[in-house]
Design a protein around this motif. Sequence first.
Motif, PDB file in Angstrom:
ATOM      1  N   GLU A 115       0.838  -1.212   0.000  1.00 53.16           N
ATOM      2  CA  GLU A 115       0.000   0.000   0.000  1.00 53.16           C
ATOM      3  C   GLU A 115       0.871   1.259   0.000  1.00 53.16           C
ATOM      4  N   THR A 116       1.903   1.261   0.808  1.00 54.14           N
ATOM      5  CA  THR A 116       2.812   2.417   0.876  1.00 54.14           C
ATOM      6  C   THR A 116       3.501   2.640  -0.460  1.00 54.14           C
ATOM      7  N   ILE A 117       3.942   1.557  -1.084  1.00 58.83           N
ATOM      8  CA  ILE A 117       4.612   1.673  -2.382  1.00 58.83           C
ATOM      9  C   ILE A 117       3.622   2.137  -3.447  1.00 58.83           C
ATOM     10  N   ARG A 118       2.420   1.561  -3.455  1.00 59.48           N
ATOM     11  CA  ARG A 118       1.400   2.000  -4.421  1.00 59.48           C
ATOM     12  C   ARG A 118       1.101   3.487  -4.253  1.00 59.48           C
ATOM     13  N   ASP A 119       0.953   3.936  -3.004  1.00 57.01           N
ATOM     14  CA  ASP A 119       0.667   5.354  -2.753  1.00 57.01           C
ATOM     15  C   ASP A 119       1.815   6.249  -3.222  1.00 57.01           C
ATOM     16  N   SER A 120       3.041   5.783  -3.032  1.00 59.85           N
ATOM     17  CA  SER A 120       4.207   6.586  -3.411  1.00 59.85           C
ATOM     18  C   SER A 120       4.419   6.640  -4.913  1.00 59.85           C
ATOM     19  N   PHE A 121       4.031   5.586  -5.620  1.00 62.37           N
ATOM     20  CA  PHE A 121       4.324   5.489  -7.046  1.00 62.37           C
ATOM     21  C   PHE A 121       3.087   5.595  -7.925  1.00 62.37           C
ATOM     22  N   THR A 122       1.972   6.042  -7.372  1.00 57.11           N
ATOM     23  CA  THR A 122       0.777   6.233  -8.187  1.00 57.11           C
ATOM     24  C   THR A 122       0.952   7.493  -9.017  1.00 57.11           C
ATOM     25  N   SER A 123       0.679   7.374 -10.286  1.00 56.02           N
ATOM     26  CA  SER A 123       0.850   8.472 -11.232  1.00 56.02           C
ATOM     27  C   SER A 123      -0.088   9.627 -10.895  1.00 56.02           C
ATOM     28  N   GLN A 124       0.449  10.825 -10.920  1.00 54.08           N
ATOM     29  CA  GLN A 124      -0.360  12.016 -10.692  1.00 54.08           C
ATOM     30  C   GLN A 124      -1.279  12.288 -11.889  1.00 54.08           C
ATOM     31  N   GLU A 125      -0.871  11.824 -13.059  1.00 50.53           N
ATOM     32  CA  GLU A 125      -1.626  12.097 -14.281  1.00 50.53           C
ATOM     33  C   GLU A 125      -2.892  11.252 -14.392  1.00 50.53           C
ATOM     34  N   ASN A 126      -2.764   9.933 -14.219  1.00 50.40           N
ATOM     35  CA  ASN A 126      -3.934   9.084 -14.425  1.00 50.40           C
ATOM     36  C   ASN A 126      -4.354   8.310 -13.177  1.00 50.40           C
ATOM     37  N   GLY A 127      -3.669   8.482 -12.066  1.00 53.64           N
ATOM     38  CA  GLY A 127      -4.060   7.867 -10.807  1.00 53.64           C
ATOM     39  C   GLY A 127      -3.875   6.363 -10.726  1.00 53.64           C
ATOM     40  N   THR A 128      -3.005   5.803 -11.562  1.00 54.79           N
ATOM     41  CA  THR A 128      -2.777   4.360 -11.536  1.00 54.79           C
ATOM     42  C   THR A 128      -1.329   4.042 -11.165  1.00 54.79           C
ATOM     43  N   PHE A 129      -1.147   2.824 -10.683  1.00 54.06           N
ATOM     44  CA  PHE A 129       0.180   2.327 -10.333  1.00 54.06           C
ATOM     45  C   PHE A 129       0.712   1.517 -11.507  1.00 54.06           C
ATOM     46  N   ASP A 130       1.904   1.852 -11.976  1.00 53.43           N
ATOM     47  CA  ASP A 130       2.527   1.151 -13.096  1.00 53.43           C
ATOM     48  C   ASP A 130       3.723   0.359 -12.573  1.00 53.43           C
ATOM     49  N   PRO A 131       3.612  -0.973 -12.485  1.00 50.84           N
ATOM     50  CA  PRO A 131       4.715  -1.792 -11.956  1.00 50.84           C
ATOM     51  C   PRO A 131       6.032  -1.617 -12.720  1.00 50.84           C
ATOM     52  N   ALA A 132       5.959  -1.453 -14.029  1.00 54.95           N
ATOM     53  CA  ALA A 132       7.183  -1.270 -14.818  1.00 54.95           C
ATOM     54  C   ALA A 132       7.867   0.050 -14.461  1.00 54.95           C
ATOM     55  N   GLU A 133       7.073   1.092 -14.307  1.00 54.96           N
ATOM     56  CA  GLU A 133       7.627   2.402 -13.921  1.00 54.96           C
ATOM     57  C   GLU A 133       8.211   2.341 -12.513  1.00 54.96           C
ATOM     58  N   TYR A 134       7.528   1.625 -11.625  1.00 55.85           N
ATOM     59  CA  TYR A 134       8.021   1.436 -10.257  1.00 55.85           C
ATOM     60  C   TYR A 134       9.402   0.775 -10.278  1.00 55.85           C
ATOM     61  N   LYS A 135       9.532  -0.334 -11.001  1.00 57.00           N
ATOM     62  CA  LYS A 135      10.797  -1.058 -11.063  1.00 57.00           C
ATOM     63  C   LYS A 135      11.908  -0.199 -11.668  1.00 57.00           C
ATOM     64  N   LYS A 136      11.561   0.545 -12.704  1.00 61.72           N
ATOM     65  CA  LYS A 136      12.546   1.414 -13.355  1.00 61.72           C
ATOM     66  C   LYS A 136      13.010   2.517 -12.398  1.00 61.72           C
ATOM     67  N   THR A 137      12.078   3.125 -11.686  1.00 60.14           N
ATOM     68  CA  THR A 137      12.423   4.191 -10.740  1.00 60.14           C
ATOM     69  C   THR A 137      13.287   3.652  -9.608  1.00 60.14           C
ATOM     70  N   VAL A 138      12.934   2.507  -9.075  1.00 58.91           N
ATOM     71  CA  VAL A 138      13.715   1.902  -7.982  1.00 58.91           C
ATOM     72  C   VAL A 138      15.125   1.583  -8.462  1.00 58.91           C
ATOM     73  N   LYS A 139      15.235   1.054  -9.670  1.00 61.32           N
ATOM     74  CA  LYS A 139      16.546   0.668 -10.196  1.00 61.32           C
ATOM     75  C   LYS A 139      17.428   1.877 -10.477  1.00 61.32           C
ATOM     76  N   TYR A 140      16.890   2.904 -11.126  1.00 62.29           N
ATOM     77  CA  TYR A 140      17.720   4.015 -11.568  1.00 62.29           C
ATOM     78  C   TYR A 140      17.784   5.183 -10.580  1.00 62.29           C
ATOM     79  N   TYR A 141      16.705   5.437  -9.870  1.00 60.05           N
ATOM     80  CA  TYR A 141      16.705   6.563  -8.926  1.00 60.05           C
ATOM     81  C   TYR A 141      17.244   6.146  -7.565  1.00 60.05           C
ATOM     82  N   TYR A 142      16.726   5.021  -7.053  1.00 53.64           N
ATOM     83  CA  TYR A 142      17.160   4.552  -5.728  1.00 53.64           C
ATOM     84  C   TYR A 142      18.363   3.627  -5.814  1.00 53.64           C
TER      85      TYR A 142
END
Length: 183
Positions: A115-142
């Motif tokens: 739930e915490t991860i979904r809330d943190s990575f939910t798109s501001q544009e369309n309000g959905t959680f994208d698992p691929a975007e989550y994985k990419k952000t974790v890999k490259y940003y974190y």
Amino acid sequence: MLKEMRRQASESIASKALLVLLSLSFVIFFGYNSTTGCTPSSVARVNGELISVSEFNAEYQRRVQLYRRFLRGGVNDALLANLQAGVRDSLIDNVLLRQMAADMGLSVGTEKVAETIRDSFTSQENGTFDPAEYKKTVKYYYKTSPSKYEAQIRSQLLAARTRDLIASSVEMSVGEHQILEAI
């Protein structure tokens, strides 16, 4: 002249012994620090648990990026030095809180982490959680894997839960409560 010094140094038993002693002292000191119990791959030992250099660096880089974003690049050396100490102290606090939570039998469920991860990575544009975007952000940003990131989130949630439990069970002044919240 240098050739003569090298020749004399290579022939002298005392200079060879000194070189061996110097080499051993570097290996012993930098290989293991007996004062703190830390190895070169750790920054602190908390009740036997090591905080790794990689964990420290990841959190430090995350905070540096955060400060640069908010201060628009106005980060100076003094701020970075204070930030290093703050990151180390924060990691130590979280280990202590996590250990205390384990002693009290507290835990954080998988659904709360998700739930915490979904809330943190939910798109501001369309309000959905994208698992691929989550994985990419974790890999490259974190700069970590999703499983390690999720373990960090679980640890942070557990530390926060323990901190809240302590705060709710103790009568404190407003100032004391603010200090606890800052930790």
